[in-house]
Design an enzyme around this catalytic site. Structure first.
Site, short mmCIF file in Angstrom:
data_model
loop_
_atom_site.label_atom_id
_atom_site.label_comp_id
_atom_site.label_asym_id
_atom_site.label_seq_id
_atom_site.Cartn_x
_atom_site.Cartn_y
_atom_site.Cartn_z
N GLY A 72 12.39 0.96 1.79
CA GLY A 72 12.70 -0.38 2.34
C GLY A 72 14.07 -0.41 2.99
O GLY A 72 14.86 -1.31 2.74
N ALA A 73 14.31 0.58 3.88
CA ALA A 73 15.66 0.71 4.46
C ALA A 73 15.76 0.11 5.86
O ALA A 73 16.80 0.24 6.51
CB ALA A 73 16.06 2.18 4.49
N ARG A 75 15.79 -3.06 6.67
CA ARG A 75 16.54 -4.33 6.71
C ARG A 75 17.36 -4.50 5.42
O ARG A 75 17.17 -3.77 4.45
CB ARG A 75 15.57 -5.52 6.84
CG ARG A 75 14.80 -5.53 8.13
CD ARG A 75 13.87 -6.73 8.28
NE ARG A 75 12.73 -6.68 7.38
CZ ARG A 75 12.53 -7.53 6.37
NH1 ARG A 75 13.39 -8.51 6.15
NH2 ARG A 75 11.47 -7.43 5.59
N VAL A 107 5.02 1.56 0.40
CA VAL A 107 5.30 2.20 -0.90
C VAL A 107 4.42 1.67 -2.03
O VAL A 107 4.49 2.17 -3.15
CB VAL A 107 6.80 2.10 -1.30
CG1 VAL A 107 7.67 2.96 -0.39
CG2 VAL A 107 7.28 0.66 -1.34
N TYR A 135 7.83 -12.15 -9.61
CA TYR A 135 8.99 -11.36 -9.18
C TYR A 135 9.81 -10.91 -10.39
O TYR A 135 10.19 -9.74 -10.51
CB TYR A 135 9.83 -12.21 -8.23
CG TYR A 135 11.07 -11.55 -7.69
CD1 TYR A 135 10.99 -10.66 -6.61
CD2 TYR A 135 12.33 -11.80 -8.23
CE1 TYR A 135 12.14 -10.06 -6.10
CE2 TYR A 135 13.46 -11.20 -7.73
CZ TYR A 135 13.37 -10.33 -6.67
OH TYR A 135 14.50 -9.73 -6.17
P1 NAP Z 1 14.76 -7.93 2.75
O1 NAP Z 1 15.92 -8.16 3.63
O2 NAP Z 1 13.59 -8.85 2.80
O3 NAP Z 1 14.26 -6.42 2.98
C1 NAP Z 1 13.17 -5.93 2.26
C2 NAP Z 1 12.95 -4.47 2.65
O4 NAP Z 1 11.86 -3.98 1.85
C3 NAP Z 1 12.57 -4.31 4.10
O5 NAP Z 1 13.23 -3.17 4.63
C4 NAP Z 1 11.06 -4.07 4.04
O6 NAP Z 1 10.59 -3.19 5.04
C5 NAP Z 1 10.92 -3.36 2.71
N1 NAP Z 1 9.56 -3.44 2.19
C6 NAP Z 1 8.89 -4.54 1.74
N2 NAP Z 1 7.65 -4.20 1.38
C7 NAP Z 1 7.53 -2.86 1.59
C8 NAP Z 1 6.48 -1.91 1.41
N3 NAP Z 1 5.28 -2.28 0.93
N4 NAP Z 1 6.72 -0.62 1.74
C9 NAP Z 1 7.91 -0.23 2.22
N5 NAP Z 1 8.94 -1.07 2.43
C10 NAP Z 1 8.75 -2.38 2.12
O7 NAP Z 1 15.20 -7.93 1.21
P2 NAP Z 1 16.56 -7.49 0.49
O8 NAP Z 1 17.25 -8.71 0.07
O9 NAP Z 1 17.27 -6.46 1.31
O10 NAP Z 1 15.93 -6.83 -0.83
C11 NAP Z 1 16.04 -5.44 -1.14
C12 NAP Z 1 15.82 -5.28 -2.63
O11 NAP Z 1 16.85 -5.99 -3.34
C13 NAP Z 1 14.50 -5.85 -3.13
O12 NAP Z 1 13.95 -5.02 -4.11
C14 NAP Z 1 14.90 -7.19 -3.73
O13 NAP Z 1 14.01 -7.62 -4.73
C15 NAP Z 1 16.26 -6.84 -4.30
N6 NAP Z 1 17.11 -8.01 -4.54
C16 NAP Z 1 17.55 -8.79 -3.53
C17 NAP Z 1 18.37 -9.89 -3.80
C18 NAP Z 1 18.89 -10.80 -2.73
O14 NAP Z 1 19.51 -11.81 -3.08
N7 NAP Z 1 18.69 -10.50 -1.44
C19 NAP Z 1 18.72 -10.18 -5.12
C20 NAP Z 1 18.26 -9.36 -6.15
C21 NAP Z 1 17.46 -8.26 -5.84
P3 NAP Z 1 9.73 -3.66 6.35
O15 NAP Z 1 10.40 -4.91 6.87
O16 NAP Z 1 9.87 -2.48 7.27
O17 NAP Z 1 8.32 -3.90 5.90
#
Ligand code: NAP
Length: 239
Positions: A10-11, A13, A58, A149
């Site tokens: 998930g790199a 974004r 994934v 979640y």
């Molecule tokens: P985001 O900006 O929505 O990015 C999500 C990333 O995950 C995207 O690169 C997306 O890729 C990828 N992804 C989603 N489904 C996928 C799949 N089936 N296979 C491969 N890649 C997939 O979210 P983020 O905030 O950066 O979140 C990253 C991680 O941090 C997540 O696990 C999230 O639960 C965790 N997190 C985030 C926060 C927060 O406040 N943002 C807080 C706690 C934990 P594509 O767009 O290419 O599909």
């Protein structure tokens, strides 16, 4: 010494993108996994000579096998795995459908099981490895409208602790990072009022940046004596 190799899921974004960039800046070869955001992934690859990209969902075993086979055939080893890919699903508990549940659990939790299982034989063979699972503050303190979640993230922390015990003797460290509220697309739905409320509940009075999580990853890949931990990076929100 040959260059270190890292897979970041998930790199394309958000947090994963920042992690991929910071590992690339540390001279790692980074295989930046993406699923839907091809344009963003290509832009990332074009920014760095040492970032390679690979499309894989994934939550699907065959895609994961292809990602890991591609990496091992081209680069020969995997030193670091960052299980970052994840999706959110904000719904009232009674409204969560079986499909919602399976989608969140497969993308967030099964993916960690599956990618790690495909990667770990190479790390065991090399008697060296660092696995970092991106969890969430919700796994620690729960969160409203986020039962699926939260369950997925609490499951990740369970994997982290058990696997750290199992893989420690093979010199493989397994840790979770539990971010608080980070400024990414995942939180785009939050209103200004929601964000102000979170800031007010946070001792450091701010929303985190993806780079705050990447800094912790940079530390964990260097560290040699930390395993089985859930590291909170949340401005003090969970205190
Ligand atoms: P985001 O900006 O929505 O990015 C999500 C990333 O995950 C995207 O690169 C997306 O890729 C990828 N992804 C989603 N489904 C996928 C799949 N089936 N296979 C491969 N890649 C997939 O979210 P983020 O905030 O950066 O979140 C990253 C991680 O941090 C997540 O696990 C999230 O639960 C965790 N997190 C985030 C926060 C927060 O406040 N943002 C807080 C706690 C934990 P594509 O767009 O290419 O599909």
């Amino acid at each position: 010494m040959s260059q270190n190799v890292a897979i970041v899921t998930g790199a394309s974004r958000g947090i994963g993108r920042a992690i991929a960039k910071s590992l690339a800046n540390k001279d790692y070869i980074v295989i930046a996994n993406y699923n839907k955001s091809e344009k963003e992934a290509v832009e990332l690859k074009n920014e760095f000579n040492n970032i390679d990209i690979f499309k894989a969902d994934v939550s699907k075993r065959d895609d994961v096998k292809s990602l890991v086979e591609y990496t091992l055939n081209k680069y020969g080893k995997i030193d670091v795995l960052v299980n970052n890919a994840g999706i959110d699903n904000e719904k009232l508990f009674q409204d969560i459908t079986d499909e919602d549940w399976q989608n969140v659990i497969n993308t967030n939790l099964y993916s960690v099981f599956c990618v790690t299982q495909e990667v770990v034989n190479n790390m065991i063979h090399n008697k060296s490895g660092c696995i970092i699972n991106i969890s969430s503050i919700y796994a620690i303190q729960g969160g409203p409208f986020a039962v699926a979640y939260t369950a997925s993230k609490a499951g990740i922390d369970g994997i982290t602790k058990s696997l750290a015990k199992e893989l420690g003797p093979s010199n493989i460290r397994v840790n979770s990072i539990a971010p608080g509220c980070i400024d990414t697309d995942m939180n785009k739905y939050l209103s200004k009022e929601d964000l102000d409320n979170i800031k007010n509940e946070t001792p450091l009075q701010k929303i985190g940046r993806p780079e705050d999580i990447a800094k912790c990853v940079n530390w964990l890949v260097e560290d040699e004596f930390t395993t089985g931990q859930v590291i909170s990076i949340n401005g003090g929100w969970s205190i």
